[in-house]
Design a protein around this motif. Sequence first.
Motif, PDB file in Angstrom:
ATOM      1  N   GLN A 218      64.567  93.283  34.491  1.00 19.72           N
ATOM      2  CA  GLN A 218      63.549  93.041  33.468  1.00 19.72           C
ATOM      3  C   GLN A 218      63.795  91.712  32.750  1.00 19.72           C
ATOM      4  O   GLN A 218      62.862  90.925  32.523  1.00 19.72           O
ATOM      5  N   ARG A 219      65.045  91.453  32.398  1.00 16.12           N
ATOM      6  CA  ARG A 219      65.356  90.230  31.649  1.00 16.12           C
ATOM      7  C   ARG A 219      65.102  88.982  32.488  1.00 16.12           C
ATOM      8  O   ARG A 219      64.510  88.003  32.007  1.00 16.12           O
ATOM      9  N   ILE A 220      65.537  89.011  33.743  1.00 13.30           N
ATOM     10  CA  ILE A 220      65.326  87.850  34.601  1.00 13.30           C
ATOM     11  C   ILE A 220      63.838  87.621  34.834  1.00 13.30           C
ATOM     12  O   ILE A 220      63.341  86.487  34.748  1.00 13.30           O
ATOM     13  N   THR A 221      63.099  88.688  35.093  1.00 14.96           N
ATOM     14  CA  THR A 221      61.653  88.566  35.309  1.00 14.96           C
ATOM     15  C   THR A 221      60.961  88.029  34.063  1.00 14.96           C
ATOM     16  O   THR A 221      60.092  87.150  34.153  1.00 14.96           O
ATOM     17  N   THR A 222      61.341  88.553  32.901  1.00 14.84           N
ATOM     18  CA  THR A 222      60.744  88.087  31.645  1.00 14.84           C
ATOM     19  C   THR A 222      60.998  86.606  31.427  1.00 14.84           C
ATOM     20  O   THR A 222      60.083  85.843  31.080  1.00 14.84           O
ATOM     21  N   MET A 223      62.235  86.173  31.661  1.00 15.82           N
ATOM     22  CA  MET A 223      62.587  84.779  31.393  1.00 15.82           C
ATOM     23  C   MET A 223      61.910  83.839  32.394  1.00 15.82           C
ATOM     24  O   MET A 223      61.415  82.770  32.006  1.00 15.82           O
ATOM     25  N   ILE A 224      61.870  84.224  33.659  1.00 16.30           N
ATOM     26  CA  ILE A 224      61.204  83.381  34.654  1.00 16.30           C
ATOM     27  C   ILE A 224      59.707  83.286  34.369  1.00 16.30           C
ATOM     28  O   ILE A 224      59.120  82.196  34.379  1.00 16.30           O
ATOM     29  N   THR A 225      59.090  84.433  34.104  1.00 15.88           N
ATOM     30  CA  THR A 225      57.648  84.459  33.840  1.00 15.88           C
ATOM     31  C   THR A 225      57.298  83.631  32.618  1.00 15.88           C
ATOM     32  O   THR A 225      56.316  82.871  32.617  1.00 15.88           O
ATOM     33  N   ASP A 226      58.091  83.760  31.569  1.00 17.42           N
ATOM     34  CA  ASP A 226      57.845  83.004  30.341  1.00 17.42           C
ATOM     35  C   ASP A 226      58.020  81.508  30.579  1.00 17.42           C
ATOM     36  O   ASP A 226      57.214  80.695  30.091  1.00 17.42           O
ATOM     37  N   LEU A 227      59.066  81.149  31.314  1.00 18.92           N
ATOM     38  CA  LEU A 227      59.319  79.730  31.565  1.00 18.92           C
ATOM     39  C   LEU A 227      58.164  79.101  32.335  1.00 18.92           C
ATOM     40  O   LEU A 227      57.717  77.992  32.013  1.00 18.92           O
ATOM     41  N   ILE A 228      57.662  79.812  33.325  1.00 19.63           N
ATOM     42  CA  ILE A 228      56.537  79.303  34.105  1.00 19.63           C
ATOM     43  C   ILE A 228      55.285  79.168  33.235  1.00 19.63           C
ATOM     44  O   ILE A 228      54.558  78.171  33.298  1.00 19.63           O
ATOM     45  N   ALA A 229      55.058  80.169  32.371  1.00 19.05           N
ATOM     46  CA  ALA A 229      53.849  80.174  31.546  1.00 19.05           C
ATOM     47  C   ALA A 229      53.861  79.080  30.483  1.00 19.05           C
ATOM     48  O   ALA A 229      52.800  78.566  30.102  1.00 19.05           O
ATOM     49  N   HIS A 230      55.066  78.702  30.003  1.00 18.77           N
ATOM     50  CA  HIS A 230      55.149  77.759  28.883  1.00 18.77           C
ATOM     51  C   HIS A 230      55.631  76.380  29.291  1.00 18.77           C
ATOM     52  O   HIS A 230      55.893  75.531  28.425  1.00 18.77           O
ATOM     53  N   PHE A 238      61.018  77.348  27.575  1.00 19.76           N
ATOM     54  CA  PHE A 238      60.715  78.715  27.193  1.00 19.76           C
ATOM     55  C   PHE A 238      59.801  78.703  25.973  1.00 19.76           C
ATOM     56  O   PHE A 238      59.701  77.698  25.250  1.00 19.76           O
ATOM     57  N   SER A 239      59.164  79.831  25.716  1.00 15.09           N
ATOM     58  CA  SER A 239      58.473  80.001  24.453  1.00 15.09           C
ATOM     59  C   SER A 239      59.518  80.140  23.350  1.00 15.09           C
ATOM     60  O   SER A 239      60.673  80.511  23.617  1.00 15.09           O
ATOM     61  N   PRO A 240      59.176  79.859  22.082  1.00 15.99           N
ATOM     62  CA  PRO A 240      60.148  80.004  20.993  1.00 15.99           C
ATOM     63  C   PRO A 240      60.724  81.417  20.907  1.00 15.99           C
ATOM     64  O   PRO A 240      61.915  81.588  20.619  1.00 15.99           O
ATOM     65  N   GLU A 241      59.910  82.434  21.180  1.00 15.95           N
ATOM     66  CA  GLU A 241      60.377  83.815  21.094  1.00 15.95           C
ATOM     67  C   GLU A 241      61.449  84.102  22.148  1.00 15.95           C
ATOM     68  O   GLU A 241      62.496  84.697  21.841  1.00 15.95           O
ATOM     69  N   ILE A 242      61.234  83.679  23.371  1.00  8.14           N
ATOM     70  CA  ILE A 242      62.198  83.915  24.443  1.00  8.14           C
ATOM     71  C   ILE A 242      63.447  83.058  24.239  1.00  8.14           C
ATOM     72  O   ILE A 242      64.577  83.513  24.467  1.00  8.14           O
ATOM     73  N   GLU A 243      63.255  81.835  23.796  1.00  9.48           N
ATOM     74  CA  GLU A 243      64.400  80.951  23.519  1.00  9.48           C
ATOM     75  C   GLU A 243      65.307  81.572  22.474  1.00  9.48           C
ATOM     76  O   GLU A 243      66.542  81.564  22.596  1.00  9.48           O
ATOM     77  N   ALA A 244      64.706  82.153  21.420  1.00  8.02           N
ATOM     78  CA  ALA A 244      65.497  82.771  20.356  1.00  8.02           C
ATOM     79  C   ALA A 244      66.215  84.018  20.854  1.00  8.02           C
ATOM     80  O   ALA A 244      67.396  84.240  20.520  1.00  8.02           O
TER      81      ALA A 244
END
Length: 333
Positions: A218-230, A238-244
Motif C-alpha cells: 500500500q505504501r509503495i503504491t501510494t507513493m508511486i501514484t502520488d509522485l506520478i500525479a504531482h 510528491f504532494s505536500p501531504e505525502i512528503e510530510a
Amino acid sequence: MTIREQTQALERETLSRYATLSENSRGRRRPEPEDPLRPCFQRDRDRILHCKSFRRLKQKTQVFLSPEGDHYRTRLTHTLEVSQIARTIARALRLNEDLTEAVALGHDLGHTPFGHAGERALNRLCPGGFTHYRQSLRVVDFLEKDGEGLNLSWEVRNGIVTHTAGAWARTPEGCVVRRADHIAFLNHDIEDAVSAGVLNPESLPREATAVLGTTKSQRITTMITDLIAHSGNGQISFSPEIEAAYAVLKDFMYATVYVDKEAKREEKKVDKLVAELYERLCEQPDLMPNFYMQIAYNEGVDRAVTDYISGMSDEFATRLFEQWFVPQKWSVL
C-alpha cells in the motif's frame, strides 16, 4: 536507418518533451563510435549490468549485518528494487527508461562492505572523508576495467553522483531514481525490520500510515501514484501531504530501527574490522593487488586503500581480517 536510429526516432515520437533523448546526450568522457543496435543509455545500462562491481553487490549489506535467513535484502536486491520502481515511474511519465534504469543499476556501485556502518568507518579514516555516491562515480569513471572505467554518458554519471544528497540530477530521469531510492529503502527496510523481530508494524506512526498505508504494498503504491500525479514540467515531486508523511516515517525509522541495539550491536565490530584492515594496508600496501599499488603510486596510499576496501564484499573483508588477525590452526608434520 540502423536499429539504433529507429529506436531514437521512436523516442522522439513517444517520449515526453521533458524526457532526455539519447540522441541529445552530452556524450562520454572519451568519444566512441555509436553502436548500431543500442542507443547510448541502453549501452550504459548493459555495461553496468555486466561489470564486476555490480556482481559484488550480492554480498554487500543493505541494513542488517549477516542476518539469519534467505529473504533479507542485500545491496544487490535493493538495487534491483530501485530499478523496478524507477522504471514504473519513468514509463508513466514517458521519460527515458533506459537512462532511468542505467542510473538505478549504477547508483550503489561504490557502496562499502557492511552497508552504512562500513561507509561511516571509511569516512572517519579516509583523509577528506568518504561517501558511497562519490565512490560510485569513481568506480564507473576509473576503477572498473583496471583503470579504464566504463566510459558512461554524462547523464548517467550525473544521476549516479546526485542520487543521495546535495544537488539534484540535471535530468528528470536522475531525479526519478533519487525518489525511487527513497521509496525502496524506507519501505523495504521496514519489511526487513519486521522480519528480524526488531519492529512491530503496529508501532509505525499512525499519522504516516493513515496517509501512506499500513502494508508495504500500500505504501509503495501510494507513493508511486502520488509522485506520478504531482510531477510535471520536468519536476519530480510528491504532494505536500505525502512528503510530510514520508518524513514522519523516515524520522521514526532513524529514531528506532536504524539505532536498534539488538540489530546494530555488530556495527562496533565493523569499525574495528575496517580500521584494522585500513591500518595494515597503509603500512603494507604491497598486500594489495598490483592495480591498487599503481593507484597508491599515482594518488597516494590512503586513496588506494580506500578504493580497495570499499570494493570488498562483506565476506571478502571478513575473510581477510581473519587471515591477518585471527590465529590459524596449524599442525606439526
